[in-house]
Scaffold this motif. Sequence first.
Motif, PDB file in Angstrom:
ATOM      1  N   LYS A 115       0.831  -1.205   0.000  1.00  0.00           N
ATOM      2  CA  LYS A 115       0.000   0.000   0.000  1.00  0.00           C
ATOM      3  C   LYS A 115       0.869   1.259   0.000  1.00  0.00           C
ATOM      4  CE  LYS A 115      -4.019  -2.109   2.227  1.00  0.00           C
ATOM      5  NZ  LYS A 115      -4.960  -2.062   3.365  1.00  0.00           N
ATOM      6  N   VAL A 116       2.004   1.189   0.725  1.00  0.00           N
ATOM      7  CA  VAL A 116       2.927   2.329   0.734  1.00  0.00           C
ATOM      8  C   VAL A 116       3.446   2.589  -0.675  1.00  0.00           C
ATOM      9  CG1 VAL A 116       5.168   3.164   1.543  1.00  0.00           C
ATOM     10  CG2 VAL A 116       3.586   2.049   3.136  1.00  0.00           C
ATOM     11  N   HIS A 117       3.864   1.539  -1.372  1.00  0.00           N
ATOM     12  CA  HIS A 117       4.413   1.676  -2.717  1.00  0.00           C
ATOM     13  C   HIS A 117       3.348   2.106  -3.724  1.00  0.00           C
ATOM     14  CE1 HIS A 117       7.656  -1.400  -1.337  1.00  0.00           C
ATOM     15  NE2 HIS A 117       7.958  -0.155  -1.000  1.00  0.00           N
ATOM     16  N   SER A 118       2.087   1.787  -3.445  1.00  0.00           N
ATOM     17  CA  SER A 118       0.991   2.179  -4.344  1.00  0.00           C
ATOM     18  C   SER A 118       0.438   3.556  -4.010  1.00  0.00           C
ATOM     19  CB  SER A 118      -0.147   1.148  -4.266  1.00  0.00           C
ATOM     20  OG  SER A 118       0.308  -0.140  -4.651  1.00  0.00           O
ATOM     21  N   GLY A 119       0.938   4.160  -2.942  1.00  0.00           N
ATOM     22  CA  GLY A 119       0.461   5.488  -2.552  1.00  0.00           C
ATOM     23  C   GLY A 119      -0.891   5.488  -1.892  1.00  0.00           C
ATOM     24  N   ILE A 120      -1.315   4.354  -1.368  1.00  0.00           N
ATOM     25  CA  ILE A 120      -2.621   4.242  -0.719  1.00  0.00           C
ATOM     26  C   ILE A 120      -2.502   4.633   0.755  1.00  0.00           C
ATOM     27  CG2 ILE A 120      -4.487   2.674  -0.077  1.00  0.00           C
ATOM     28  CD1 ILE A 120      -3.760   0.981  -2.484  1.00  0.00           C
ATOM     29  N   PRO A 121      -3.258   5.609   1.222  1.00  0.00           N
ATOM     30  CA  PRO A 121      -3.193   5.989   2.632  1.00  0.00           C
ATOM     31  C   PRO A 121      -3.643   4.846   3.539  1.00  0.00           C
ATOM     32  CG  PRO A 121      -4.331   7.666   1.351  1.00  0.00           C
ATOM     33  CD  PRO A 121      -4.192   6.471   0.471  1.00  0.00           C
ATOM     34  N   VAL A 122      -2.930   4.659   4.639  1.00  0.00           N
ATOM     35  CA  VAL A 122      -3.293   3.660   5.648  1.00  0.00           C
ATOM     36  C   VAL A 122      -3.320   4.380   6.994  1.00  0.00           C
ATOM     37  CG1 VAL A 122      -2.732   1.451   6.717  1.00  0.00           C
ATOM     38  CG2 VAL A 122      -2.110   1.862   4.329  1.00  0.00           C
ATOM     39  N   PRO A 123      -4.474   4.843   7.422  1.00  0.00           N
ATOM     40  CA  PRO A 123      -4.527   5.605   8.671  1.00  0.00           C
ATOM     41  C   PRO A 123      -4.142   4.757   9.872  1.00  0.00           C
ATOM     42  CG  PRO A 123      -6.735   5.087   7.907  1.00  0.00           C
ATOM     43  CD  PRO A 123      -5.813   4.681   6.818  1.00  0.00           C
ATOM     44  N   THR A 124      -3.343   5.333  10.756  1.00  0.00           N
ATOM     45  CA  THR A 124      -2.979   4.645  11.988  1.00  0.00           C
ATOM     46  C   THR A 124      -4.131   4.680  12.981  1.00  0.00           C
ATOM     47  OG1 THR A 124      -1.988   6.706  12.783  1.00  0.00           O
ATOM     48  CG2 THR A 124      -0.537   5.129  11.681  1.00  0.00           C
ATOM     49  N   ARG A 125      -5.068   5.525  12.700  1.00  0.00           N
ATOM     50  CA  ARG A 125      -6.307   5.563  13.469  1.00  0.00           C
ATOM     51  C   ARG A 125      -7.421   5.888  12.477  1.00  0.00           C
ATOM     52  NH1 ARG A 125      -7.736  10.832  13.930  1.00  0.00           N
ATOM     53  NH2 ARG A 125      -6.085  12.374  13.612  1.00  0.00           N
ATOM     54  N   SER A 126      -8.642   5.690  12.870  1.00  0.00           N
ATOM     55  CA  SER A 126      -9.754   5.966  11.972  1.00  0.00           C
ATOM     56  C   SER A 126      -9.810   7.460  11.671  1.00  0.00           C
ATOM     57  CB  SER A 126     -11.072   5.521  12.616  1.00  0.00           C
ATOM     58  OG  SER A 126     -12.140   5.691  11.728  1.00  0.00           O
ATOM     59  N   ALA A 127      -9.648   7.808  10.394  1.00  0.00           N
ATOM     60  CA  ALA A 127      -9.592   9.211   9.995  1.00  0.00           C
ATOM     61  C   ALA A 127     -10.963   9.865  10.117  1.00  0.00           C
ATOM     62  CB  ALA A 127      -9.092   9.318   8.561  1.00  0.00           C
ATOM     63  N   LYS A 128     -10.960  11.123  10.512  1.00  0.00           N
ATOM     64  CA  LYS A 128     -12.186  11.898  10.547  1.00  0.00           C
ATOM     65  C   LYS A 128     -12.505  12.408   9.146  1.00  0.00           C
ATOM     66  CE  LYS A 128     -11.642  13.541  15.316  1.00  0.00           C
ATOM     67  NZ  LYS A 128     -11.504  14.741  16.190  1.00  0.00           N
ATOM     68  N   LEU A 129     -13.778  12.685   8.915  1.00  0.00           N
ATOM     69  CA  LEU A 129     -14.168  13.204   7.614  1.00  0.00           C
ATOM     70  C   LEU A 129     -13.469  14.530   7.325  1.00  0.00           C
ATOM     71  CD1 LEU A 129     -16.052  12.630   5.189  1.00  0.00           C
ATOM     72  CD2 LEU A 129     -17.749  14.097   6.301  1.00  0.00           C
ATOM     73  N   SER A 130     -13.263  15.344   8.360  1.00  0.00           N
ATOM     74  CA  SER A 130     -12.586  16.628   8.188  1.00  0.00           C
ATOM     75  C   SER A 130     -11.123  16.453   7.794  1.00  0.00           C
ATOM     76  CB  SER A 130     -12.681  17.459   9.473  1.00  0.00           C
ATOM     77  OG  SER A 130     -12.085  16.761  10.551  1.00  0.00           O
ATOM     78  N   GLU A 131     -10.550  15.278   8.032  1.00  0.00           N
ATOM     79  CA  GLU A 131      -9.181  14.982   7.606  1.00  0.00           C
ATOM     80  C   GLU A 131      -9.158  14.378   6.208  1.00  0.00           C
ATOM     81  OE1 GLU A 131      -7.292  13.913  12.002  1.00  0.00           O
ATOM     82  OE2 GLU A 131      -8.283  12.343  10.809  1.00  0.00           O
ATOM     83  N   TRP A 132     -10.162  13.585   5.906  1.00  0.00           N
ATOM     84  CA  TRP A 132     -10.182  12.899   4.615  1.00  0.00           C
ATOM     85  C   TRP A 132     -10.544  13.845   3.469  1.00  0.00           C
ATOM     86  CZ3 TRP A 132      -8.556   9.359   1.616  1.00  0.00           C
ATOM     87  CH2 TRP A 132      -9.250   9.020   0.456  1.00  0.00           C
ATOM     88  N   LEU A 133     -11.521  14.738   3.674  1.00  0.00           N
ATOM     89  CA  LEU A 133     -11.973  15.604   2.599  1.00  0.00           C
ATOM     90  C   LEU A 133     -10.855  16.475   2.019  1.00  0.00           C
ATOM     91  CD1 LEU A 133     -15.533  16.696   3.818  1.00  0.00           C
ATOM     92  CD2 LEU A 133     -14.968  15.140   1.938  1.00  0.00           C
ATOM     93  N   PRO A 134     -10.015  17.138   2.852  1.00  0.00           N
ATOM     94  CA  PRO A 134      -8.913  17.926   2.264  1.00  0.00           C
ATOM     95  C   PRO A 134      -7.943  17.067   1.454  1.00  0.00           C
ATOM     96  CG  PRO A 134      -9.277  18.558   4.542  1.00  0.00           C
ATOM     97  CD  PRO A 134     -10.095  17.331   4.315  1.00  0.00           C
ATOM     98  N   TYR A 135      -7.641  15.865   1.947  1.00  0.00           N
ATOM     99  CA  TYR A 135      -6.757  14.966   1.209  1.00  0.00           C
ATOM    100  C   TYR A 135      -7.384  14.586  -0.128  1.00  0.00           C
ATOM    101  CZ  TYR A 135      -4.435  10.666  -0.225  1.00  0.00           C
ATOM    102  OH  TYR A 135      -3.790   9.706  -0.960  1.00  0.00           O
ATOM    103  N   TRP A 136      -8.657  14.243  -0.105  1.00  0.00           N
ATOM    104  CA  TRP A 136      -9.363  13.844  -1.326  1.00  0.00           C
ATOM    105  C   TRP A 136      -9.396  14.982  -2.341  1.00  0.00           C
ATOM    106  CZ3 TRP A 136     -14.508  15.677  -2.533  1.00  0.00           C
ATOM    107  CH2 TRP A 136     -15.079  15.061  -3.657  1.00  0.00           C
ATOM    108  N   LEU A 137      -9.676  16.192  -1.868  1.00  0.00           N
ATOM    109  CA  LEU A 137      -9.723  17.338  -2.771  1.00  0.00           C
ATOM    110  C   LEU A 137      -8.358  17.617  -3.396  1.00  0.00           C
ATOM    111  CD1 LEU A 137     -11.940  19.738  -0.613  1.00  0.00           C
ATOM    112  CD2 LEU A 137     -12.545  18.828  -2.864  1.00  0.00           C
ATOM    113  N   GLU A 138      -7.310  17.542  -2.585  1.00  0.00           N
ATOM    114  CA  GLU A 138      -5.966  17.914  -3.048  1.00  0.00           C
ATOM    115  C   GLU A 138      -5.347  16.858  -3.954  1.00  0.00           C
ATOM    116  OE1 GLU A 138      -2.785  20.452  -3.490  1.00  0.00           O
ATOM    117  OE2 GLU A 138      -4.700  20.821  -2.476  1.00  0.00           O
ATOM    118  N   HIS A 139      -5.539  15.580  -3.628  1.00  0.00           N
ATOM    119  CA  HIS A 139      -4.827  14.521  -4.339  1.00  0.00           C
ATOM    120  C   HIS A 139      -5.683  13.762  -5.358  1.00  0.00           C
ATOM    121  CE1 HIS A 139      -2.380  15.115  -0.682  1.00  0.00           C
ATOM    122  NE2 HIS A 139      -1.372  14.837  -1.487  1.00  0.00           N
TER     123      HIS A 139
END
Length: 381
Positions: free
Chosen positions: A59-83
Amino acid sequence: MATERKRNPNGAGTITKRKDGRYQAAVYVLQPDGTRARKFAYGKTWAECDVKRRELLNKVHSGIPVPTRSAKLSEWLPYWLEHVIKPHRKRTTYAKYETHARLYLNPHLGTKTLEKLSARDVRAALARIAKATTAATAKESHRVLRSALSTACREELITRNVVKLVEAPSVDVYESSVWTLEETLKFIFVARRDPLYAAFMLAVGLGLRRGELVGLRWQDIDLDSMTVQVRKQRQRVGGENYEDDTKNRRKRALPLPVLCVAPLRWQRMRQQALHAKAGDSWRESDLVFTTRTGRPIEGSNVLRSFHRLSAKADVPRIRVHDARHGAATLLAAGNVHPRVAMEILGHSKISVTMDVYTHVPDALKREAVAHMDRMLGRRRR
């Protein structure tokens, strides 16, 4: 017997034996916000733990995020928009999605984790958004959230998209107003001496969008062969007026109606006179419609002029975009095949031409009914 490997190469993670007898793998993984953090996996044996370590590395080599904890929607949305959205979608789309994420989704659902977000949470949030704004805004927020969580599913952050379980708010279909032929002729007569007369003729005659009008270049027009190439449009996002591909990225070559040729010749002569008067302050852009110094004209100015002339002609106030509807209506009145109308108007699907833009005039309806009468009458005889 093979010996257990105690150390892996740099970046490949580590496996250690715990005091309780289990094995622990540690790998630095990508987080939804773009940072890196250490992720732990456990197994009863070294081999079992090594399998989990390799899965994390893949997953690291494929660039897939692996949260160490369950991500909040407020954390995921900026990542989704940017990447995800910003690199692959139009700037207008990114701006719209970012607005919905910032103003509506984060305030109502931002504290929820992706894993614990439920259909009930989404339904309640959409009801609050609809109450505070409009049902159309809530429906668009539903679409944005559904797209964001679909990406989270593909990247294996969640197992299902709960937004798909929630029905989008119902919105009344926008019924655009369309000028009659007489009203269109009244508008054309009043607009003859306006600086944007040629633009309005193209809107009425070919159904060009407002962004396509202000983005039209002389190099795309051949007045001798009476053709026009619709290649680009101009938009304003975040205070910047910029050139972009046309909607759906469809380029189209169209024949110019005879009624558009003379206004375009007049526009070219007028622009040459403005160039001579502006002198060194002229900014060369090759745009057909510009300011007095050659700079790109704003789409909002086109709209203001359109409304001003509509009032002067004493015709109903409509959008410039509704002139596309009128062009489709004229094409339908002329018995132009819908597939041809689709190419002229630049729709991505013929269903858009049939269901949204083509408003069948009453005269055509009466003609169709009269034809049925003739056919059925012939049967009775």
